[in-house]
Design an enzyme around this catalytic site. Structure first.
Site, PDB file in Angstrom:
ATOM      1  N   GLU A   1       3.878   9.131  16.694  1.00 20.60           N
ATOM      2  CA  GLU A   1       2.515   9.647  16.572  1.00 20.60           C
ATOM      3  C   GLU A   1       1.866   9.865  17.931  1.00 20.60           C
ATOM      4  O   GLU A   1       2.133   9.122  18.873  1.00 20.60           O
ATOM      5  CB  GLU A   1       1.654   8.640  15.802  1.00 20.60           C
ATOM      6  CG  GLU A   1       2.134   8.401  14.387  1.00 20.60           C
ATOM      7  CD  GLU A   1       1.359   7.286  13.701  1.00 20.60           C
ATOM      8  OE1 GLU A   1       1.248   7.337  12.470  1.00 20.60           O
ATOM      9  OE2 GLU A   1       0.869   6.370  14.409  1.00 20.60           O
TER      10      GLU A   1
ATOM     11  N   ASP B   1      -0.571   0.235   7.162  1.00 23.97           N
ATOM     12  CA  ASP B   1      -1.073   1.175   8.166  1.00 23.97           C
ATOM     13  C   ASP B   1      -0.351   2.518   8.181  1.00 23.97           C
ATOM     14  O   ASP B   1      -0.482   3.271   9.126  1.00 23.97           O
ATOM     15  CB  ASP B   1      -1.039   0.534   9.549  1.00 23.97           C
ATOM     16  CG  ASP B   1       0.380   0.209   9.993  1.00 23.97           C
ATOM     17  OD1 ASP B   1       1.305   0.392   9.189  1.00 23.97           O
ATOM     18  OD2 ASP B   1       0.537  -0.237  11.138  1.00 23.97           O
TER      19      ASP B   1
END
Lengths: 349, 349
Positions: A62, A233
């Site tokens: 990410e 998450d």
């Protein structure tokens, strides 16, 4: 010789460890919590974008950018739960700051360690606003790489004096307890999640499986506690039974991201949640009664990394804990990039 | 001591210049064009995302990620046209490769110079497929930091032997001509865009103003030429009059990005364009007749940076043109990040 602007201060892993020891880890956690809180107070000012994720079968990579209009920052971070079995970190990270006005980078830093620190500082900062007053005992469920940082942050920021550890892998609990010895905390090793939660006013869950898991079931959670849910998450990865969510007042960082990645991916897309920054700024209520279950459904947001990087940039200044990286081509005449290249030819020296 | 995985090979600006001189710039441009072409041939395989841009009044900072399923790459790049006046680069960049399987970075590299090289290589590779056969003369309009790289790439990859330079700033043209002396090109300094285009079969436009500009008007462009439009590469920044576009067969990298950033932002959102990779793969026609105007509306795409970074990773191996950066925290026991930190305490040494 390259110009001063050609160099980007770089904080290596070795430097980061040295810098944190130099300042003291509890002081760093306290300072980070304050920096993050200060940036949450100016939340509307930030350019907020959902992180840009590249998913594969085994993990995710990410990029998490943000900007406050003066400074731009981003973090590179991966999440590969299967890495641990191969002797690698589940999460590694690095980050960068740059000047919005020129686009020139001003800091490159390791962020594996810094992410652990900022995640712990964010959790503790949220708990300061949401946990029952006078909380002294925390259950720490999941005793992986993040656990010691969480325990020390809650000690430094919230005044926790007892941590009750549990992990399905008892060797993880043993390691965590050993690492926390002589840190001013009473550390209790527990044999079940249920046992860990006995007498705890704060429950932190931080496990790493990339799957829907139920670390906490509804009957385990009594009234009045604060739940700090770290491990749920990413899409498909949650830790709490849905019924707990339905009994809780839920606080989040950035709803568009949390609805996809957090515990609340189990709920309707319009289930009421409160943005943490609004509690801090007094624009929304936090804890309103003693029997209320507060839940910080934390997924980690770019602004927390931004705060952490800015803190490190300030803290490293004037110390030996960084080097200068020759990362930016900066010719004397900016239109003459080719001339700079040409003049670097070995026979021209 | 950190493990081998803790280190990320880093190619600095100095290293990049050394490496390119070591291989030879025309060879590098030829190799890059081949690498980029090879990746365009496997275009459907890539994870393609529009770049993530953070805009301000004076410029933009972008992250450009992509992945081929085995390797992940991204580039950080800014665009600040006003930088030149302050003695800074309009564009600076760096990039990273990582293993998709583990998320661990495998290369960090300067990309200011590398972006100039890959942009030139991409232009020349596209022209190899689109320009009229036997083209020998190129007009180079806009003689900024990218211009010499363009001229050398077209020489190395397309066999151009004459370049005709024009810039509104005559000192830029002088510099470009000086830098291209003794490079095996006939270099002609021109006083207008019109003059530069006399006898040119290929027209490259590469100017930097962040505004709608008209570097080429319709009456300037004769039939049969290939236009390589580099400078129109962000919203509000174009170089060609709309009427030229309407007379041209338009080739692009990635339509969702080009429609926002390229010359074709001036056209209807469904105006027919051809993806360059399809021409290379023989799935779509390129140039079909001698009077056709072909236009490569290039904005720069993440896959080109990916190709360039992979080339540099291979080329740097076994050379002195990189160092090892201690950027990844990699404890012996991956769950024991805190223990690694603890053991680094100065009094423990």
């Amino acid at each position: 010789m390259p110009s001063k602007r050609a160099y980007v201060p770089f904080v290596s892993v070795e430097h980061m460890m040295g810098l944190v020891h130099h300042i003291g880890i509890e002081q760093v956690l306290t300072d980070l919590a304050a920096e993050i809180e200060a940036d949450f107070r100016r939340w509307p000012l930030f350019d907020k974008m959902p992180r840009v994720a590249s998913h594969s079968d085994v993990g995710v990579i990410e990029l998490m950018p943000t900007s406050d209009g003066e400074t731009y920052g981003f973090k590179y971070v991966n999440g590969h739960p299967k890495n641990t079995a191969e002797g690698l970190q589940t999460v590694t990270a690095f980050g960068l700051l740059a000047e919005v006005d020129s686009g020139y980078p001003t800091l490159l830093s390791e962020m594996t360690l810094l992410t652990a620190l900022r995640t712990a500082a964010t959790s503790a900062m949220a708990a300061k606003h949401l946990a029952p007053k006078g909380a002294r005992t925390m259950a720490m469920i999941g005793n992986g790489a993040q656990s010691e940082f969480q325990c020390l942050a809650f000690k430094a920021v919230c005044g926790i004096d007892t941590v009750r550890l549990y992990d399905i892998d008892t060797s993880a609990t043993t390691r965590c307890a050993r690492n926390l010895a002589a840190k001013g905390l009473t550390v209790v090793e527990c044999r079940s999640g249920q046992e860990a939660m006995e007498g705890a006013q704060i429950i932190t869950t931080c496990t790493a499986d990339k799957q829907y898991a139920t670390i906490l079931t509804d009957n385990m959670v009594g009234s009045g506690v604060h739940i700090n849910a770290i491990g749920g998450d990413c899409p498909g990865k949650t830790e709490l039974h849905r019924d707990i969510l339905l009994r809780s007042s839920i606080f989040v960082e950035y709803p568009p991201q949390t609805r996809v990645e957090g515990e609340i991916q189990q709920l309707e897309h319009d289930h009421a949640v409160t943005e943490l920054w609004q509690v801090i700024e007094g624009k929304a209520s936090g804890r309103t009664d003693d029997r209320q279950i507060t839940l910080f459904d934390s997924v980690g947001f770019a602004i927390e990394d931004f705060s952490a990087l800015r803190y490190i940039a300030k803290a490293a200044k004037g110390t030996p804990f960084f080097t200068q990286l020759d990362m930016i081509a900066d010719p004397d005449d900016p239109r003459d990039l080719f001339g700079m290249f040409q003049r670097a030819k070995p026979e021209n020296h």
